[in-house]
Design a protein around this motif. Structure first.
Motif, PDB file in Angstrom:
ATOM      1  N   SER A 323      56.155  35.522  18.071  1.00  0.00           N
ATOM      2  CA  SER A 323      56.911  35.159  16.872  1.00  0.00           C
ATOM      3  C   SER A 323      56.070  35.358  15.614  1.00  0.00           C
ATOM      4  N   TYR A 324      54.765  35.085  15.734  1.00  0.00           N
ATOM      5  CA  TYR A 324      53.876  35.298  14.594  1.00  0.00           C
ATOM      6  C   TYR A 324      53.867  36.774  14.196  1.00  0.00           C
ATOM      7  N   VAL A 325      53.732  37.638  15.204  1.00  0.00           N
ATOM      8  CA  VAL A 325      53.722  39.081  14.947  1.00  0.00           C
ATOM      9  C   VAL A 325      55.044  39.511  14.316  1.00  0.00           C
ATOM     10  N   HIS A 326      56.145  38.977  14.853  1.00  0.00           N
ATOM     11  CA  HIS A 326      57.474  39.313  14.331  1.00  0.00           C
ATOM     12  C   HIS A 326      57.612  38.873  12.873  1.00  0.00           C
ATOM     13  N   ARG A 327      57.128  37.667  12.580  1.00  0.00           N
ATOM     14  CA  ARG A 327      57.246  37.141  11.208  1.00  0.00           C
ATOM     15  C   ARG A 327      56.474  37.985  10.202  1.00  0.00           C
ATOM     16  N   ILE A 328      55.189  38.208  10.492  1.00  0.00           N
ATOM     17  CA  ILE A 328      54.380  38.898   9.485  1.00  0.00           C
ATOM     18  C   ILE A 328      54.812  40.355   9.332  1.00  0.00           C
TER      19      ILE A 328
END
Length: 529
Positions: A323-328
């Protein structure tokens, strides 16, 4: 990714998921839940922290009948702490359906566990050693088990539990649903899967290394109640063209977007409860620049393709690295530079390090912006807007009044007053957001046992068959103490040695451990207490 409503879950299960603040499935949940709900055996390759407990817990709870008075599901974990964590999450997910679950592990009074077993739990979550204790005492029977889950199987085998797992699985009916989860797939795991799983489907969500040189990543360590002031200062200092601020829950998004509006920011919120018309209206305002801050949940930001997003701010850390990768990834598009900031509470530092480890990206720590930096940032933005207007010659109709004002006032004082007016002052409104619980990294701790069948303690702590502190030994530390994978004192791999002197004095896989300092192998029927 899917929303949980798309999996066809029972309303009571869905209600519990919604109250926990989960909207969108993580990659392992997205792949594993449909397979599990079909009753197909499964091998899931996923690391701790990726949401795998819910990946097997949700379909398990969904299919168990509340009328059952037997143990119908068995979850095996390598350590007592993981057993407690899994039991806690299973409890939260089953709160409305009323499924009974019980953690079983060494280090807890066995009499207390026997009393709890008389309440007829449907799900048992346990460590292999303590489970065998109860099986030998005949306080746990596995004749009616329909589902078996091996969690962190590679860890269990690394700790020497292969024989125990084999013994336990041989007592479970062959007609069962089996799921195995492991971060790695070494040959011994593959052998275990071949022996006990039937035509399993294999799903893997080991993330690839993200290389995002155009995205500058940083975090600010800040207490929960200081987050909003930190956000205000960051928005002022950075003056983003377009920013997406991520909140963990719908409640957070609603409160945060309203708070930003009260403080005078052009902001609006986006989450799964909005109708399609409402979502479209918010996105239209964001795209045409009517608002420059979009507050969103992960599910709301799914599929967003907005050009010109200069900043992503994780007001709340995401549940998992994916999710972190998706967000940034919402910023830094089309070769443009982007900036990603994350707010991390002191209790979430371990979770941040986990994200760094999985994504193989170092996230720089930055200080909380000062009030002076925030003011300077706002003034800088105003000056840039003024210069841009001058360059575009967009002020011809204002020249007359400007000449009159210059005849009456000093030019510097006049420009300073105009700057102040254009910059605007942040409205001094008191903001109180509902605190969110921190996300904690799932740490592995020893399954501490004080005595028992083949054990005197936990798998990492003091001694081998007769000693204290050697290979994987010591008082519960790392490779730096008490021998190889040693404890709290006594050197390194060399100091304390692989055998801690020898197997008789220092300990093979020592600690209060696998072959422990409290005597040789115990007979099968003895307690782990």
């Amino acid at each position: 990714m899917k929303t949980f409503a798309e999996f066809g879950l029972e309303p009571k299960v869905l209600q519990a998921i919604t109250e926990l603040g989960f909207e969108e499935s993580t990659p392992i949940q997205d792949k594993a839940i449909p397979i599990a709900m079909n009753g197909t055996d499964l091998i899931g390759q996923a690391q701790t922290g990726t949401g795998k407990t819910a990946a097997f817990g949700i379909p398990l709870i969904n299919k168990i009948s509340t009328s059952e008075n037997r143990i119908v599901a068995l979850i095996m974990t390598p350590t007592r702490e993981l057993a407690i964590q899994v039991a806690d999450e299973i409890g939260k997910l089953s709160r409305y359906k009323g499924i009974r679950s019980l953690p079983i592990y060494g280090g807890q009074d066995i009499g207390r566990q026997i009393r709890a077993l008389k309440k007829h739990p449907q799900i048992i979550i346990g460590t292999p050693g303590r489970l065998l204790d109860h099986i030998n005492r005949k306080t746990i029977r596995l004749d009616d088990v329909q589902t078996v889950i091996l969690d962190e199987a590679d860890e269990m085998l690394d700790m020497g539990f292969m024989e125990d797992i084999t013994s336990i699985l041989s007592l479970v009916p062959e007609e069962r649903h089996t799921m195995l989860f492991s971060a790695t797939m070494p040959p011994n795991i593959q052998k275990l899967a071949q022996q006990f799983l039937r035509n399993p489907e294999h799903v893997s969500v080991i993330p690839k290394n993200i290389t995002a040189p155009s995205i500058e990543q940083a975090y600010i360590e800040v207490h929960e109640r200081q987050k909003f002031e930190a956000l205000s200062r960051l928005l002022d200092m950075e003056s983003p063209e377009l920013a997406i601020v991520f909140g963990r829950t719908k409640r957070r998004v609603d409160e945060l977007s309203e708070a930003l509006q009260k403080r005078g920011y052009s902001a609006d919120g986006l989450h799964g409860d909005l109708s399609q018309n409402q979502r479209d209206a918010v996105m239209r305002k964001f795209r045409d620049g009517s608002i420059d801050v979009l507050v969103a949940t992960d599910v709301a930001a799914r599929g967003l393709d907005v050009s010109g997003v200069s900043h992503v701010i994780n007001f709340d850390l995401p549940q998992d690295p994916e999710s972190y990768v998706h967000r940034i990834g919402r910023t830094g598009r089309a070769g443009k530079e982007g900036t990603a900031w994350s707010f991390v509470t002191p209790r979430e530092i371990d979770h941040l390090h986990f994200i760094e480890k999985v994504t193989r990206q170092r996230i720089a720590k930055k200080p909380l912006p000062s009030l002076a930096e925030a003011i300077e940032g706002k003034q800088r933005l105003t000056a840039e807007r003024l210069i841009e207007m001058i360059q575009n010659e967009e002020f011809a109709e204002y020249k007359g009044i400007s000449i009159q004002l210059l005849e009456q006032y000093d030019s510097v004082r006049l420009l300073a007053a105009a700057m102040k007016l254009l910059t605007g002052e942040k409205k001094d409104v008191s903001i109180e957001l509902t605190p969110e619980d921190p996300i904690r990294a799932k740490k592995r701790k020893p399954d501490i046992r004080s005595s028992g069948r083949r054990f005197s303690g936990g798998p990492f702590g003091g001694g081998n068959r007769s000693g204290g502190g050697g290979y994987r030994g010591g008082g519960g530390g790392s490779r730096s103490g008490g021998g190889y994978r040693g404890g709290s004192s006594g050197g390194s791999r060399e100091g304390g040695s692989r055998d801690g002197g020898s197997r008789s004095s220092g300990g093979y896989r020592g600690g209060e451990g696998r072959y422990s300092g409290g005597g040789d192998r115990r007979p099968r029927g003895s307690s782990e207490e």
